[in-house]
Write a protein that holds these residues in place. Structure first.
Motif, PDB file in Angstrom:
ATOM      1  N   THR A  59       0.860  -1.177   0.000  1.00  0.00           N
ATOM      2  CA  THR A  59       0.000   0.000   0.000  1.00  0.00           C
ATOM      3  C   THR A  59       0.897   1.226   0.000  1.00  0.00           C
ATOM      4  O   THR A  59       1.826   1.325   0.811  1.00  0.00           O
ATOM      5  CB  THR A  59      -0.910   0.010   1.240  1.00  0.00           C
ATOM      6  N   TRP A  60       0.636   2.146  -0.922  1.00  0.00           N
ATOM      7  CA  TRP A  60       1.461   3.352  -1.016  1.00  0.00           C
ATOM      8  C   TRP A  60       1.261   4.238   0.218  1.00  0.00           C
ATOM      9  O   TRP A  60       0.158   4.343   0.753  1.00  0.00           O
ATOM     10  CB  TRP A  60       1.082   4.156  -2.262  1.00  0.00           C
ATOM     11  N   ASP A  61       2.326   4.875   0.644  1.00  0.00           N
ATOM     12  CA  ASP A  61       2.251   5.836   1.738  1.00  0.00           C
ATOM     13  C   ASP A  61       1.806   7.185   1.175  1.00  0.00           C
ATOM     14  O   ASP A  61       2.563   8.154   1.112  1.00  0.00           O
ATOM     15  CB  ASP A  61       3.606   5.961   2.431  1.00  0.00           C
ATOM     16  N   ALA A  62       0.561   7.217   0.732  1.00  0.00           N
ATOM     17  CA  ALA A  62       0.014   8.423   0.109  1.00  0.00           C
ATOM     18  C   ALA A  62      -1.498   8.385   0.224  1.00  0.00           C
ATOM     19  O   ALA A  62      -2.099   7.307   0.274  1.00  0.00           O
ATOM     20  CB  ALA A  62       0.426   8.510  -1.364  1.00  0.00           C
ATOM     21  N   GLN A  63      -2.103   9.554   0.291  1.00  0.00           N
ATOM     22  CA  GLN A  63      -3.556   9.677   0.336  1.00  0.00           C
ATOM     23  C   GLN A  63      -4.033  10.378  -0.931  1.00  0.00           C
ATOM     24  O   GLN A  63      -3.480  11.405  -1.326  1.00  0.00           O
ATOM     25  CB  GLN A  63      -3.990  10.491   1.550  1.00  0.00           C
ATOM     26  N   ILE A  64      -5.045   9.811  -1.564  1.00  0.00           N
ATOM     27  CA  ILE A  64      -5.570  10.354  -2.809  1.00  0.00           C
ATOM     28  C   ILE A  64      -7.040  10.736  -2.606  1.00  0.00           C
ATOM     29  O   ILE A  64      -7.791  10.017  -1.940  1.00  0.00           O
ATOM     30  CB  ILE A  64      -5.448   9.315  -3.945  1.00  0.00           C
ATOM     31  N   ILE A  65      -7.420  11.860  -3.188  1.00  0.00           N
ATOM     32  CA  ILE A  65      -8.817  12.282  -3.187  1.00  0.00           C
ATOM     33  C   ILE A  65      -9.290  12.334  -4.638  1.00  0.00           C
ATOM     34  O   ILE A  65      -8.672  13.000  -5.472  1.00  0.00           O
ATOM     35  CB  ILE A  65      -9.010  13.670  -2.561  1.00  0.00           C
ATOM     36  N   ALA A  66     -10.370  11.643  -4.951  1.00  0.00           N
ATOM     37  CA  ALA A  66     -10.958  11.680  -6.292  1.00  0.00           C
ATOM     38  C   ALA A  66     -12.237  12.493  -6.254  1.00  0.00           C
ATOM     39  O   ALA A  66     -13.087  12.276  -5.379  1.00  0.00           O
ATOM     40  CB  ALA A  66     -11.248  10.275  -6.794  1.00  0.00           C
ATOM     41  N   THR A  67     -12.368  13.425  -7.178  1.00  0.00           N
ATOM     42  CA  THR A  67     -13.586  14.216  -7.274  1.00  0.00           C
ATOM     43  C   THR A  67     -14.061  14.271  -8.717  1.00  0.00           C
ATOM     44  O   THR A  67     -13.274  14.098  -9.648  1.00  0.00           O
ATOM     45  CB  THR A  67     -13.367  15.672  -6.798  1.00  0.00           C
ATOM     46  N   MET A  97      -3.950   3.950  -2.190  1.00  0.00           N
ATOM     47  CA  MET A  97      -3.491   3.302  -3.427  1.00  0.00           C
ATOM     48  C   MET A  97      -2.718   2.026  -3.090  1.00  0.00           C
ATOM     49  O   MET A  97      -1.980   1.981  -2.102  1.00  0.00           O
ATOM     50  CB  MET A  97      -2.579   4.244  -4.214  1.00  0.00           C
ATOM     51  N   HIS A  98      -2.881   1.012  -3.925  1.00  0.00           N
ATOM     52  CA  HIS A  98      -2.256  -0.293  -3.684  1.00  0.00           C
ATOM     53  C   HIS A  98      -1.611  -0.816  -4.963  1.00  0.00           C
ATOM     54  O   HIS A  98      -2.026  -0.493  -6.070  1.00  0.00           O
ATOM     55  CB  HIS A  98      -3.306  -1.298  -3.216  1.00  0.00           C
ATOM     56  N   LEU A 109      -4.459  -5.087  -8.084  1.00  0.00           N
ATOM     57  CA  LEU A 109      -4.673  -3.659  -7.866  1.00  0.00           C
ATOM     58  C   LEU A 109      -3.451  -2.894  -8.324  1.00  0.00           C
ATOM     59  O   LEU A 109      -2.328  -3.387  -8.255  1.00  0.00           O
ATOM     60  CB  LEU A 109      -4.896  -3.363  -6.380  1.00  0.00           C
ATOM     61  N   CYS A 110      -3.678  -1.661  -8.775  1.00  0.00           N
ATOM     62  CA  CYS A 110      -2.570  -0.749  -9.026  1.00  0.00           C
ATOM     63  C   CYS A 110      -3.070   0.666  -8.778  1.00  0.00           C
ATOM     64  O   CYS A 110      -4.274   0.909  -8.712  1.00  0.00           O
ATOM     65  CB  CYS A 110      -2.004  -0.896 -10.438  1.00  0.00           C
ATOM     66  N   ASN A 111      -2.148   1.601  -8.613  1.00  0.00           N
ATOM     67  CA  ASN A 111      -2.544   2.988  -8.415  1.00  0.00           C
ATOM     68  C   ASN A 111      -3.234   3.509  -9.686  1.00  0.00           C
ATOM     69  O   ASN A 111      -3.047   2.962 -10.763  1.00  0.00           O
ATOM     70  CB  ASN A 111      -1.330   3.839  -8.032  1.00  0.00           C
TER      71      ASN A 111
END
Length: 434
Positions: free
Chosen positions: A212-220, A302-303, A324-326
């Protein structure tokens, strides 16, 4: 009424999950006359802003399902240009003109020559596929049927089965009441039930190799005049180590998928509160909230993960249940649709007596190989590119962006490079024995 399975090697396929991959699989199997039943835990299609762009390798599957004939009538469009941009002034660094694929020429499939990326919000695509499955093919979907376990993975099992809780009451699945339990049987079960797949967990427990990526994503999904006011392309990737984002058009009326990086570890409420600040900081024109309209908002992690097998006995996995992929580059949903097309060809081969069940092992082997050699490395590099720590020098260091600059204005070379994405596909019909 005649039995469509009379004289066939199997009678029925059970699909777990009424998401885009499960629905596409159902349509393509039904189109060939194979009986299908979908089990879905929710009472409705997913309405969150998820996938919206389906790359060239997915176009053949959407074409043979009949989706591409209906795309524009349902608010969809084609993507024609993609560029990476600087954060400070949003000027272009490198990119390509995807309109060259409108006439891709002699491609790997004879289904279509227009191989441009298709754009349609996932909830709209799901609704289109669901209507096809139910109306055109008289398909069966059991809503509020939450699968808790599956079987049929052991050698010698004559059938596969799914244990199901039938939900009632509150529409929130975590608060719903279980009215009864059922058991459904079929010759094959396909898990298309997403990243938290119960089908995969029934096979492998919590083992889902990867990271799991060390990142946070927001989708809008956001209305904002990127093109008219600021000259943005159809798809734009703004490079920055912290404030990276994507703005990609998804409908002809000016709706964009705006996906951006955020600080990990906050609550959903905190992310919602921070959106106005992030948009004013990131977007061209530094807009205030009354200058754009956000209609969907969804934080996610993201994974990069891939199941150890995509076939165990009579149970198969596809799409997010399998890998899964980012999301940077759209290889997740595109790869999932390519999985579906390959599995359809394998099941059709068995149904028509042109292949035996060993072709399902080949499906598992080849789709895992494509994840390892294409999807994982390319999607990982896509995310590293958009979150690069030194955007000012990226053109000097990035071979892909250098290639984009090199082929700029050269239509044959651009076609050749963009059609290289078809390498994620695999033709299982070459293994038909009759």
């Amino acid at each position: 009424m005649a039995d469509p399975a009379a004289g066939r090697p199997f009678k029925k396929v059970l699909i777990v999950g009424a998401g885009p991959s499960g629905l596409l699989l159902a349509v393509l199997l039904s189109k060939h006359g194979i009986p299908v039943h979908i089990l879905e835990a929710s009472h409705e299609l997913d309405q969150q802003p998820r996938a919206a762009h389906y790359g060239p390798p997915a176009i053949p599957e959407l074409t043979r399902a009949g989706v591409m004939d209906l795309l524009e009538k349902n608010g969809g469009m084609r993507l024609n240009s993609m560029y990476w941009r600087r954060f400070d002034d949003h000027t272009q660094i490198a990119g390509f003109d995807g309109s060259v694929l409108k006439d891709a020429g002699n491609v790997a499939t004879t289904l279509t020559e227009d191989m441009r990326t298709a754009c349609l919000p996932m909830q709209d695509l799901d609704a289109l596929l669901l209507d096809m499955f139910v109306t055109k093919y008289n398909g069966q979907v059991s809503w509020r049927h939450r699968v808790t376990n599956v079987g049929g993975q052991n050698e010698g099992d004559a059938t596969a089965w799914a244990e199901v809780e039938v939900l009632t009451g509150d529409l929130d699945m975590t608060k719903a009441t279980v009215s009864e339990t059922k058991r459904y049987e079929a010759d094959y079960i396909v898990g298309c039930d997403g990243a938290n797949s119960i089908v995969r967990r029934s096979l492998f427990g919590d083992n889902y190799p990867g990271k799991t990526w060390d990142a946070q994503i927001i989708a809008t999904n956001t209305y904002y005049d990127f093109a008219g006011k600021f000259g943005f392309n159809d798809a734009n990737f703004i490079i920055h180590p912290e404030h990276f984002f994507m703005a990609a058009k998804i409908t002809n009326d000016g709706l964009y998928r705006v996906t951006y990086g955020e600080t990990p570890g906050l609550t959903r409420e905190e992310y919602v509160e921070r959106q106005a600040m992030k948009f004013e900081l990131m977007l061209p024109g530094h807009p205030k909230p009354d200058e754009y309209k956000t209609i969907n908002f969804s934080p996610y992690k993201m994974h990069q993960r891939c199941a150890e097998k995509f076939r165990v006995g009579r149970v198969m996995l596809a799409a997010d249940a399998a890998h899964l992929c980012n999301p940077w580059g759209g290889l997740g949903i595109t790869g999932g649709f390519v999985d579906v097309g390959g599995l359809v060809d394998c099941l059709i081969g068995i149904w028509d007596g042109r292949a035996d069940e060993s072709i399902l092992d080949l499906y598992s082997e080849k789709r895992i190989e494509k994840w390892q050699t294409v999807i994982d490395p390319i999607s990982s590099e896509n995310f590293r590119r958009v979150s690069d720590s030194n955007p000012d020098t990226i053109l000097e260091r990035d071979e892909w962006m250098q290639l984009c600059k090199k082929i700029e204005g050269d239509v044959p070379a651009t076609k050749e490079v963009l059609m290289g994405a078809m390498g994620v596909r695999y033709d299982f019909t070459q293994h038909y024995t009759k």
